[in-house]
Scaffold this motif. Sequence first.
Motif, short mmCIF file in Angstrom:
data_model
loop_
_atom_site.label_atom_id
_atom_site.label_comp_id
_atom_site.label_asym_id
_atom_site.label_seq_id
_atom_site.Cartn_x
_atom_site.Cartn_y
_atom_site.Cartn_z
N CYS A 1 18.85 -23.67 -2.16
CA CYS A 1 20.04 -22.94 -2.59
C CYS A 1 21.17 -23.95 -2.75
CB CYS A 1 20.43 -21.84 -1.60
SG CYS A 1 21.04 -22.43 -0.01
N ALA A 2 22.21 -23.55 -3.45
CA ALA A 2 23.39 -24.40 -3.64
C ALA A 2 24.62 -23.53 -3.55
CB ALA A 2 23.32 -25.11 -5.00
N LEU A 3 25.67 -24.06 -2.94
CA LEU A 3 26.94 -23.36 -2.82
C LEU A 3 28.03 -24.29 -3.33
CD1 LEU A 3 28.54 -20.86 -1.70
CD2 LEU A 3 28.82 -22.18 0.43
N SER A 4 28.86 -23.78 -4.22
CA SER A 4 29.96 -24.59 -4.74
C SER A 4 30.92 -24.96 -3.61
CB SER A 4 30.71 -23.81 -5.82
OG SER A 4 31.94 -24.44 -6.14
N ILE A 5 31.35 -26.23 -3.57
CA ILE A 5 32.29 -26.64 -2.53
C ILE A 5 33.70 -26.17 -2.86
CG2 ILE A 5 30.91 -28.65 -1.91
CD1 ILE A 5 33.00 -30.38 -3.37
N ASN A 6 33.93 -25.72 -4.08
CA ASN A 6 35.22 -25.17 -4.47
C ASN A 6 35.29 -23.73 -4.01
OD1 ASN A 6 37.45 -24.04 -5.84
ND2 ASN A 6 37.22 -25.45 -7.56
N HIS A 7 36.10 -23.45 -2.97
CA HIS A 7 36.10 -22.10 -2.41
C HIS A 7 36.73 -21.07 -3.34
CE1 HIS A 7 39.97 -23.89 -1.15
NE2 HIS A 7 40.45 -22.65 -1.23
N SER A 8 37.48 -21.51 -4.35
CA SER A 8 38.02 -20.56 -5.32
C SER A 8 36.92 -20.08 -6.26
CB SER A 8 39.14 -21.22 -6.13
OG SER A 8 40.21 -21.58 -5.30
N ASN A 9 35.98 -20.97 -6.59
CA ASN A 9 34.79 -20.61 -7.37
C ASN A 9 33.58 -20.67 -6.45
OD1 ASN A 9 36.23 -20.32 -9.77
ND2 ASN A 9 35.98 -22.46 -10.31
N SER A 10 33.54 -19.79 -5.49
CA SER A 10 32.53 -19.87 -4.43
C SER A 10 31.21 -19.26 -4.92
CB SER A 10 33.03 -19.15 -3.17
OG SER A 10 32.27 -19.50 -2.05
N TYR A 11 30.57 -19.97 -5.84
CA TYR A 11 29.31 -19.47 -6.39
C TYR A 11 28.13 -19.98 -5.57
CZ TYR A 11 32.02 -18.14 -10.51
OH TYR A 11 32.94 -17.57 -11.37
N LEU A 12 27.16 -19.10 -5.45
CA LEU A 12 25.91 -19.41 -4.75
C LEU A 12 24.78 -19.32 -5.76
CD1 LEU A 12 24.09 -19.64 -2.14
CD2 LEU A 12 24.21 -17.14 -2.02
N ALA A 13 23.86 -20.29 -5.73
CA ALA A 13 22.70 -20.28 -6.61
C ALA A 13 21.44 -20.37 -5.78
CB ALA A 13 22.76 -21.44 -7.60
N TYR A 14 20.44 -19.54 -6.12
CA TYR A 14 19.16 -19.56 -5.41
C TYR A 14 18.07 -19.08 -6.36
CZ TYR A 14 20.08 -14.53 -4.78
OH TYR A 14 20.35 -13.18 -4.99
N LEU B 1 18.77 -27.83 -7.01
CA LEU B 1 19.95 -27.18 -7.58
C LEU B 1 21.19 -27.87 -7.03
CD1 LEU B 1 19.07 -23.39 -7.02
CD2 LEU B 1 19.22 -24.52 -9.24
N THR B 2 22.23 -27.96 -7.86
CA THR B 2 23.51 -28.46 -7.36
C THR B 2 24.63 -28.05 -8.29
OG1 THR B 2 24.66 -30.40 -6.47
CG2 THR B 2 23.50 -30.69 -8.55
N PHE B 3 25.81 -27.76 -7.71
CA PHE B 3 27.03 -27.49 -8.48
C PHE B 3 27.87 -28.76 -8.56
CE2 PHE B 3 26.15 -23.14 -6.97
CZ PHE B 3 26.36 -22.41 -8.13
N ASN B 4 28.70 -28.84 -9.59
CA ASN B 4 29.72 -29.89 -9.60
C ASN B 4 30.85 -29.46 -8.67
OD1 ASN B 4 30.78 -27.85 -11.25
ND2 ASN B 4 31.88 -29.29 -12.55
N SER B 5 31.81 -30.35 -8.44
CA SER B 5 32.82 -30.10 -7.42
C SER B 5 33.73 -28.91 -7.74
CB SER B 5 33.68 -31.35 -7.20
OG SER B 5 34.31 -31.74 -8.41
N SER B 6 33.90 -28.59 -9.01
CA SER B 6 34.76 -27.46 -9.38
C SER B 6 34.00 -26.14 -9.48
CB SER B 6 35.46 -27.76 -10.71
OG SER B 6 34.51 -27.90 -11.75
N GLY B 7 32.68 -26.19 -9.39
CA GLY B 7 31.88 -24.97 -9.49
C GLY B 7 31.76 -24.45 -10.91
N THR B 8 31.96 -25.30 -11.89
CA THR B 8 31.89 -24.87 -13.29
C THR B 8 30.61 -25.32 -13.98
OG1 THR B 8 33.10 -26.85 -13.96
CG2 THR B 8 34.39 -24.86 -13.54
N LYS B 9 29.82 -26.16 -13.32
CA LYS B 9 28.53 -26.62 -13.86
C LYS B 9 27.47 -26.51 -12.77
CE LYS B 9 30.32 -30.03 -17.20
NZ LYS B 9 31.75 -29.95 -16.88
N LEU B 10 26.25 -26.21 -13.21
CA LEU B 10 25.11 -26.11 -12.30
C LEU B 10 23.95 -26.90 -12.90
CD1 LEU B 10 23.64 -24.81 -9.82
CD2 LEU B 10 23.01 -22.93 -11.35
#
Length: 341
Positions: A131-144, A177-186
């Motif tokens: 799983c991956a969780l965006s480190i940007n808490h404003s875009n707190s997206y989770l991917a699994y 899986l991984t997000f970029n730091s802003s949570g706008t790319k996976l």
Amino acid sequence: MCYYCCCCCCVPRSLAVGTKTGYKLFSVTSVDKLDCIYESETPDVYIVERLFSSSLVVVVSLSIPRRMNVYHFKKGTEICNYSYSNNILSVRLNRQRLVVCLEESVYIHNIKDMKLLKTLLNTPSNPSGLCALSINHSNSYLAYPGSSTIGEIIVYDANNLSTVTMIPAHDSPLAALTFNSSGTKLASASERGTVIRVFSIPEGQRMFEFRRGMKRYVNISSLSFSPDAQFLCASSNTETVHIFKLEQHGPSGEEECPTWGSYVGKMFSAASSYLPAQVSCLIGLFSLVPSMVSWLALSLCLSVRIQKLPRLLVASSDGQLFIYNVDPQDGGECVLAQKHR
């Protein structure tokens, strides 16, 4: 032996390492020295996650694999602990949420008071806890994974507790899986390990596709964006670490797959064993790590800035950390700057 390592994408940067004898937290602010800022004798730690540069750390040990302990390590006190129905496979956290992944369920906690907000039950079998969780808490997206047989990705809004989209990413099951730091790319890779894809979030549209190889299947164990999301690095159970440059080509805005890279890579791979102090690197295609390094199935790579310069960090599961210098403009050879054990 090192069970688990995680690099926290925050300044000051830190490295958390879990071992048979305990876990350690290191500060990674220079190339030449790793400062151990905390050491615990908790035995058989296989998961340790620090919340950026804060005092909060989450630990799971083999002795009680169903229990998560949350500590304030500077005070030496336990904040809380939670037990689950099965073994904890992974933990992800940002300043808003803490996510615990089991084989067939996901638990989402509010990190401020550790209250359980949501339980995602009967998720597809996920034996690696991917799983991956965006480190940007404003875009707190989770991917699994959305499937155990094909590479579907579920993108979940951990703030609003709702499903955002399902991405049909690969034909075979997911491996990384991984997000970029802003949570706008996976970014994602499958068990075949030949193709890496990058999607826009939350839309789920494919932005880039990189071919890591043609026929040889590998186990990709780590994907990581650079802080500016201009580069993506991938490590695997082979002697190679690839660095891809995310740039658009042509008016269509689509990235062409560098399918010839694997053939050129074979030539450099044969030569890399004679270059113990360097990594043959062509930014945008591949980066070859010396074959003298005993890479195991678990290896992590991270593209960061240390002392104002871009670096490539590679950690192997035998407890070694390699720091390479990267030239983002001209590419060329990535020189091994330092090795730590």
